[in-house]
Scaffold this motif. Structure first.
Motif, PDB file in Angstrom:
ATOM      1  N   LEU A 150       0.848  -1.188   0.000  1.00 23.68           N
ATOM      2  CA  LEU A 150       0.000   0.000   0.000  1.00 23.68           C
ATOM      3  C   LEU A 150       0.883   1.238   0.000  1.00 23.68           C
ATOM      4  O   LEU A 150       1.820   1.329   0.795  1.00 23.68           O
ATOM      5  CB  LEU A 150      -0.889   0.024   1.244  1.00 23.68           C
ATOM      6  N   ILE A 151       0.575   2.211  -0.869  1.00 20.86           N
ATOM      7  CA  ILE A 151       1.425   3.398  -0.944  1.00 20.86           C
ATOM      8  C   ILE A 151       0.609   4.664  -1.182  1.00 20.86           C
ATOM      9  O   ILE A 151      -0.514   4.618  -1.668  1.00 20.86           O
ATOM     10  CB  ILE A 151       2.491   3.301  -2.062  1.00 20.86           C
ATOM     11  N   ASN A 152       1.208   5.798  -0.823  1.00 30.10           N
ATOM     12  CA  ASN A 152       0.798   7.125  -1.278  1.00 30.10           C
ATOM     13  C   ASN A 152       2.040   7.756  -1.871  1.00 30.10           C
ATOM     14  O   ASN A 152       2.980   8.091  -1.156  1.00 30.10           O
ATOM     15  CB  ASN A 152       0.251   7.968  -0.119  1.00 30.10           C
ATOM     16  N   ARG A 153       2.052   7.875  -3.176  1.00 31.11           N
ATOM     17  CA  ARG A 153       3.273   8.278  -3.894  1.00 31.11           C
ATOM     18  C   ARG A 153       3.300   9.782  -4.122  1.00 31.11           C
ATOM     19  O   ARG A 153       2.364  10.365  -4.683  1.00 31.11           O
ATOM     20  CB  ARG A 153       3.353   7.555  -5.239  1.00 31.11           C
ATOM     21  N   LEU A 154       4.404  10.406  -3.685  1.00 29.63           N
ATOM     22  CA  LEU A 154       4.636  11.808  -3.983  1.00 29.63           C
ATOM     23  C   LEU A 154       5.407  11.965  -5.283  1.00 29.63           C
ATOM     24  O   LEU A 154       5.188  12.887  -6.047  1.00 29.63           O
ATOM     25  CB  LEU A 154       5.396  12.482  -2.832  1.00 29.63           C
ATOM     26  N   SER A 155       6.330  11.025  -5.531  1.00 28.51           N
ATOM     27  CA  SER A 155       7.092  11.055  -6.776  1.00 28.51           C
ATOM     28  C   SER A 155       6.214  10.585  -7.929  1.00 28.51           C
ATOM     29  O   SER A 155       5.486   9.597  -7.807  1.00 28.51           O
ATOM     30  CB  SER A 155       8.316  10.147  -6.672  1.00 28.51           C
ATOM     31  N   PRO A 156       6.249  11.266  -9.089  1.00 33.18           N
ATOM     32  CA  PRO A 156       5.434  10.827 -10.226  1.00 33.18           C
ATOM     33  C   PRO A 156       6.037   9.647 -10.985  1.00 33.18           C
ATOM     34  O   PRO A 156       5.407   9.119 -11.901  1.00 33.18           O
ATOM     35  CB  PRO A 156       5.402  12.082 -11.114  1.00 33.18           C
ATOM     36  N   ASP A 157       7.248   9.211 -10.632  1.00 33.29           N
ATOM     37  CA  ASP A 157       7.926   8.157 -11.388  1.00 33.29           C
ATOM     38  C   ASP A 157       7.471   6.783 -10.905  1.00 33.29           C
ATOM     39  O   ASP A 157       7.966   6.260  -9.903  1.00 33.29           O
ATOM     40  CB  ASP A 157       9.441   8.293 -11.258  1.00 33.29           C
ATOM     41  N   THR A 158       6.532   6.183 -11.624  1.00 28.82           N
ATOM     42  CA  THR A 158       5.984   4.884 -11.224  1.00 28.82           C
ATOM     43  C   THR A 158       6.787   3.726 -11.787  1.00 28.82           C
ATOM     44  O   THR A 158       6.337   2.577 -11.727  1.00 28.82           O
ATOM     45  CB  THR A 158       4.525   4.767 -11.683  1.00 28.82           C
ATOM     46  N   THR A 159       7.985   3.999 -12.308  1.00 31.78           N
ATOM     47  CA  THR A 159       8.883   2.917 -12.728  1.00 31.78           C
ATOM     48  C   THR A 159       9.867   2.563 -11.619  1.00 31.78           C
ATOM     49  O   THR A 159      10.681   1.652 -11.795  1.00 31.78           O
ATOM     50  CB  THR A 159       9.672   3.295 -13.989  1.00 31.78           C
ATOM     51  N   LEU A 160       9.790   3.259 -10.481  1.00 31.61           N
ATOM     52  CA  LEU A 160      10.714   3.022  -9.367  1.00 31.61           C
ATOM     53  C   LEU A 160       9.949   2.615  -8.122  1.00 31.61           C
ATOM     54  O   LEU A 160       8.798   3.024  -7.912  1.00 31.61           O
ATOM     55  CB  LEU A 160      11.526   4.285  -9.063  1.00 31.61           C
ATOM     56  N   PRO A 161      10.570   1.814  -7.247  1.00 28.97           N
ATOM     57  CA  PRO A 161       9.947   1.494  -5.958  1.00 28.97           C
ATOM     58  C   PRO A 161       9.907   2.726  -5.074  1.00 28.97           C
ATOM     59  O   PRO A 161      10.628   3.699  -5.315  1.00 28.97           O
ATOM     60  CB  PRO A 161      10.876   0.418  -5.388  1.00 28.97           C
ATOM     61  N   ILE A 162       9.072   2.687  -4.019  1.00 27.57           N
ATOM     62  CA  ILE A 162       9.054   3.832  -3.102  1.00 27.57           C
ATOM     63  C   ILE A 162      10.194   3.746  -2.099  1.00 27.57           C
ATOM     64  O   ILE A 162      10.564   4.755  -1.493  1.00 27.57           O
ATOM     65  CB  ILE A 162       7.702   3.984  -2.377  1.00 27.57           C
ATOM     66  N   ILE A 163      10.756   2.550  -1.890  1.00 25.40           N
ATOM     67  CA  ILE A 163      11.901   2.381  -0.988  1.00 25.40           C
ATOM     68  C   ILE A 163      13.144   2.214  -1.853  1.00 25.40           C
ATOM     69  O   ILE A 163      13.271   1.244  -2.600  1.00 25.40           O
ATOM     70  CB  ILE A 163      11.726   1.173  -0.062  1.00 25.40           C
ATOM     71  N   GLY A 164      14.055   3.158  -1.754  1.00 28.83           N
ATOM     72  CA  GLY A 164      15.206   3.156  -2.637  1.00 28.83           C
ATOM     73  C   GLY A 164      16.371   2.308  -2.162  1.00 28.83           C
ATOM     74  O   GLY A 164      17.230   1.940  -2.952  1.00 28.83           O
TER      75      GLY A 164
END
Length: 218
Positions: free
Chosen positions: A74-88
């Motif tokens: 489950l996520i709330n994404r601030l970054s618009p790049d949906t080709t990357l995970p939210i945890i870097g």
């Protein structure tokens, strides 16, 4: 998700710049291509409230489990790049662009290659993880992942996950975990279901989904 990829409920992306998902025999599948760090992803609208015990569940498999990355939950994404995970970085967890979420994450490029459950909160500035232990997925084997938020009277908002081996039409628990979430007190940060597979070398990874669901209390 009835494997028809309803555009009202789900959206998708890939590093190749096109919708990668196809439907076959009741499953949805997509390939990363052979460029190192390419990915395929699928997500739903961010309409789920942590205060209402929201959750997401995926039944999935990946054809090759060497040189790959998986993130789902489950996520709330601030970054618009949906080709990357939210945890870097799973070794020292850091949320990309301060995204909020609760995700199961495996990255064979990291020292912790067996995976972890990670929560992050832009509101609280907190990222926390619990290692899964010695779990290593089997190639081309179906697993079912459930991630859900709960309200803990002593700790506040938290999330848990269960991961089952469901390859042989049975449910065998292989991993589980629990972590607090530093979301705001009124829990207005809405979450959505999220699934990403990424290749970490030049071998294509084929991700297959046979089932995906999302929910929250009324």
């Amino acid at each position: 998700l009835g494997c028809d990829l309803d555009p009202v409920q789900w959206d998708s992306n890939s590093s190749m710049g096109a919708d990668p998902w196809s439907v076959d025999s009741g499953t949805c599948y997509a390939g990363t291509g052979t460029v190192d760090n390419n990915s395929v992803s699928l997500w739903g609208a961010e309409t789920l409230l942590p205060s209402k015990n929201c959750g997401a569940e995926f039944r999935f498999k990946v054809d090759t489990i060497t040189g790959f990355q998986l993130e789902a939950g489950l996520i709330n994404r601030l970054s618009p790049d949906t080709t990357l995970p939210i945890i870097g970085d799973i070794d020292t967890p850091a949320a990309v662009s301060g995204d909020t979420g609760a995700v199961f994450h495996i990255d064979t490029d990291q020292t912790l290659a067996t995976g972890a459950f990670v929560t992050s909160s832009a509101a609280g500035g907190t990222v926390a993880k619990t290692a899964v232990g010695t779990f290593t997925p089997t190639a081309d084997n179906f697993y079912t992942l459930r991630v859900q938020t709960v309200f803990d009277q002593s700790a506040g908002y938290a999330a848990f996950f269960y991961l089952w081996d469901t390859n042989a039409n049975r449910m065998t628990l292989v991993a589980s975990g629990y972590k607090t979430m530093a979301v705001s007190a009124n829990a207005t940060t809405k979450l959505g279901p999220w699934f990403l597979v990424r290749t970490r070398n030049t071998t294509e990874k084929i991700a297959t989904l046979s089932y995906a669901a999302k929910w929250m209390d009324q």
